[in-house]
Design a protein around this motif. Structure first.
Motif, PDB file in Angstrom:
ATOM      1  N   SER A 209       0.845  -1.194   0.000  1.00  0.00           N
ATOM      2  CA  SER A 209       0.000   0.000   0.000  1.00  0.00           C
ATOM      3  C   SER A 209       0.876   1.238   0.000  1.00  0.00           C
ATOM      4  O   SER A 209       2.050   1.190   0.376  1.00  0.00           O
ATOM      5  CB  SER A 209      -0.944   0.010   1.205  1.00  0.00           C
ATOM      6  OG  SER A 209      -0.240   0.206   2.412  1.00  0.00           O
ATOM      7  N   THR A 211       0.776   5.572   0.915  1.00  0.00           N
ATOM      8  CA  THR A 211       0.033   6.575   1.684  1.00  0.00           C
ATOM      9  C   THR A 211       0.679   7.945   1.532  1.00  0.00           C
ATOM     10  O   THR A 211       1.901   8.071   1.550  1.00  0.00           O
ATOM     11  CB  THR A 211      -0.003   6.178   3.179  1.00  0.00           C
ATOM     12  OG1 THR A 211      -0.708   4.942   3.308  1.00  0.00           O
ATOM     13  CG2 THR A 211      -0.714   7.214   4.026  1.00  0.00           C
ATOM     14  N   THR A 221      -4.700   7.166   0.840  1.00  0.00           N
ATOM     15  CA  THR A 221      -3.992   5.890   0.809  1.00  0.00           C
ATOM     16  C   THR A 221      -4.572   5.006  -0.284  1.00  0.00           C
ATOM     17  O   THR A 221      -5.665   5.292  -0.789  1.00  0.00           O
ATOM     18  CB  THR A 221      -4.057   5.202   2.191  1.00  0.00           C
ATOM     19  OG1 THR A 221      -3.135   4.109   2.228  1.00  0.00           O
ATOM     20  CG2 THR A 221      -5.459   4.687   2.518  1.00  0.00           C
ATOM     21  N   SER A 222      -3.845   3.964  -0.667  1.00  0.00           N
ATOM     22  CA  SER A 222      -4.262   3.168  -1.823  1.00  0.00           C
ATOM     23  C   SER A 222      -5.224   2.039  -1.482  1.00  0.00           C
ATOM     24  O   SER A 222      -6.098   1.704  -2.273  1.00  0.00           O
ATOM     25  CB  SER A 222      -3.029   2.584  -2.525  1.00  0.00           C
ATOM     26  OG  SER A 222      -2.279   1.783  -1.615  1.00  0.00           O
ATOM     27  N   GLY A 230      -5.992  -0.994  -4.768  1.00  0.00           N
ATOM     28  CA  GLY A 230      -4.734  -0.253  -4.882  1.00  0.00           C
ATOM     29  C   GLY A 230      -3.683  -0.915  -5.740  1.00  0.00           C
ATOM     30  O   GLY A 230      -3.919  -1.296  -6.887  1.00  0.00           O
ATOM     31  N   LEU A 231      -2.475  -1.039  -5.169  1.00  0.00           N
ATOM     32  CA  LEU A 231      -1.302  -1.528  -5.896  1.00  0.00           C
ATOM     33  C   LEU A 231      -1.418  -2.996  -6.263  1.00  0.00           C
ATOM     34  O   LEU A 231      -2.174  -3.758  -5.648  1.00  0.00           O
ATOM     35  CB  LEU A 231      -0.050  -1.338  -5.024  1.00  0.00           C
ATOM     36  CG  LEU A 231       0.261   0.074  -4.539  1.00  0.00           C
ATOM     37  CD1 LEU A 231       1.440   0.046  -3.566  1.00  0.00           C
ATOM     38  CD2 LEU A 231       0.575   0.990  -5.714  1.00  0.00           C
ATOM     39  N   ASP A 239      -6.229  -2.654  -7.974  1.00  0.00           N
ATOM     40  CA  ASP A 239      -7.344  -2.046  -8.705  1.00  0.00           C
ATOM     41  C   ASP A 239      -7.722  -2.832  -9.952  1.00  0.00           C
ATOM     42  O   ASP A 239      -6.853  -3.271 -10.707  1.00  0.00           O
ATOM     43  CB  ASP A 239      -6.959  -0.628  -9.169  1.00  0.00           C
ATOM     44  CG  ASP A 239      -6.843   0.353  -8.018  1.00  0.00           C
ATOM     45  OD1 ASP A 239      -7.336   0.042  -6.921  1.00  0.00           O
ATOM     46  OD2 ASP A 239      -6.248   1.431  -8.229  1.00  0.00           O
ATOM     47  N   TYR A 307       0.740   5.513  -8.776  1.00  0.00           N
ATOM     48  CA  TYR A 307       0.188   5.866  -7.467  1.00  0.00           C
ATOM     49  C   TYR A 307       1.048   6.914  -6.746  1.00  0.00           C
ATOM     50  O   TYR A 307       0.522   7.770  -6.046  1.00  0.00           O
ATOM     51  CB  TYR A 307       0.019   4.620  -6.594  1.00  0.00           C
ATOM     52  CG  TYR A 307      -1.427   4.159  -6.518  1.00  0.00           C
ATOM     53  CD1 TYR A 307      -2.333   4.807  -5.679  1.00  0.00           C
ATOM     54  CD2 TYR A 307      -1.882   3.080  -7.267  1.00  0.00           C
ATOM     55  CE1 TYR A 307      -3.650   4.391  -5.596  1.00  0.00           C
ATOM     56  CE2 TYR A 307      -3.203   2.661  -7.192  1.00  0.00           C
ATOM     57  CZ  TYR A 307      -4.093   3.319  -6.351  1.00  0.00           C
ATOM     58  OH  TYR A 307      -5.406   2.917  -6.278  1.00  0.00           O
TER      59      TYR A 307
END
Length: 393
Positions: A209, A211, A221-222, A230-231, A239, A307
């Motif tokens: 993750s 942030t 944050t992701s 997220g990642l 995602d 990101y």
């Protein structure tokens, strides 16, 4: 002596560490694992070396007895003055570490629907430790608490309002203890007050993750409602288009549970490479020309760089990018590849510094004259111990 026993309880494992608060030194650490297999085992590391203890019974209670036995053996049991527990999900109930009482236990139980794999195990660890240490104070430290400072525009999903108001459907974020610890350390390395820093923290391990931390507070944050957003991660997809659930269900006849299982346990680096979720193995395979491993690492670094750039938006400026976690602290390739995508932010890698930054080293890996990229070793156990002390003082 004032030593804090840190407990991190998983569904089939129990990780622990004994931290001396005065020196922040880890006196003892270990992992009880395979707790429901034929031969459960407790591995302990201390200054005296490594010790492997075979547990005579299955389950967490036996693991806790094993830990107590080792503490007694090393004449450390009487020095334990508090117990700090890692809890994955605190929902909106907890904005900071909290001393555990009956109401706190119930609130952690109420968060089980948000973390059905983790919170029941965390509760089990609390129950067993409270039986073992009934007279000591116990403190819960939540992965989600650090992210409770995010503004509503960052944590709300674009869904009907009642799903948030009635069911808590929102972004919570995770790895908060790690992000909090490494941003505090990064401020020291930069020689700046934490309140005057804008930092991007990338925690990269099997779970990953990122942030944005402004003045010591998480502003975005992701990871989301669950750690799947997220990642790209070791086995998690990160995602993706939410309609993929429907497509796979209609095309392959998979149930919701089957799709979710694939996204959590068979995707990410493992899914793309078809080989492994271990970054070290993938780098080795890439060097031997393995196409799947090469693509997996390319996707991982590209998504990470996107990101990082996105996190500049809530920060306004980037003083430093922090690499931490098993991959962040040890993969020279991932750091180099990620920074190669971030020329737009002005990062300039110093290959020599990057090459030397492995195995727990902390420091900058970029040239002067632009934003700094740092490697900072994380220590979640130490952060849990420090937060336990803070609550009790």
């Amino acid at each position: 002596m004032h030593d804090t026993l840190v407990i991190n309880c998983g569904s089939s494992s129990l990780k622990f560490a004994l931290i001396r608060l005065s020196s922040q030194e880890t006196l003892l650490s270990g992992l009880a694992e395979k707790l429901f297999e034929a031969e459960p085992v407790l591995t302990v590391k201390s200054a005296a070396g490594k010790q492997v203890v075979k547990l005579s019974e299955q389950g967490h209670a036996e693991a806790m007895r094993g830990i107590l036995g080792v503490l007694q053996e090393q004449d450390l049991l009487s020095q334990v003055s508090s117990v700090g527990h890692r809890v994955v999900h605190g929902g909106e109930f907890f904005k900071s570490a909290t001393r555990i009482d009956a109401a706190v236990v119930q609130a952690i139980r109420d968060c089980i629907p948000l973390a059905p794999l983790h919170n029941p195990a965390n509760l089990l660890g609390i129950e067993e430790a409270m039986k073992a240490f009934p007279d000591l104070p116990h403190v819960a430290i939540f992965d989600t608490a650090f992210h409770q400072t995010m503004p509503e525009q960052a944590y709300r999903y674009a869904l009907p309002d009642n799903l948030y108001q009635e069911h808590g459907v929102r972004r919570y974020g995770f790895h908060g203890t790690s992000h909090q610890y490494v941003t505090q350390q990064a401020a020291k390395l930069l020689g700046k007050p934490l309140e005057d820093t804008c930092l991007v923290s990338a925690h990269l391990g099997n779970g990953c993750s990122i942030t944005a931390v402004k003045g010591g507070q998480s502003v975005d944050t992701s990871m989301g409602m669950t750690p799947l957003e997220g990642l790209v991660m070791g086995t998690r997809s990160g995602d993706l288009d939410p309609n993929i659930h429907l497509f796979l269900s209609q095309t392959l006849g998979w149930t919701l549970e089957q799709v979710t299982n694939v996204l959590n346990k068979k995707s990410g680096l493992l899914g793309i490479s078809g080989l492994s979720n271990d970054c070290r193995e993938l780098e080795e395979a890439k060097n031997q020309g393995h196409a799947g491993a090469t693509l997996a690492l390319e996707v991982f670094c590209y998504r990470l760089a996107k990101y990082v750039a996105a996190m500049a938006v809530p920060l306004g400026r980037v003083d430093a990018l922090i690499f931490t976690g098993g991959i962040g602290e040890n993969s020279r390739f991932v750091r180099e590849k990620t920074l190669s995508h971030l020329g737009i932010l002005g990062f300039h890698l110093d290959p020599e510094k990057n090459a030397g930054m492995v195995g727990g080293q902390s420091g900058p890996i970029t040239r002067e004259g632009g934003p700094v990229a740092l490697v900072v070793g994380t220590n979640e156990e130490r952060m849990i111990a420090l937060q336990t002390r803070e609550v009790l003082s």
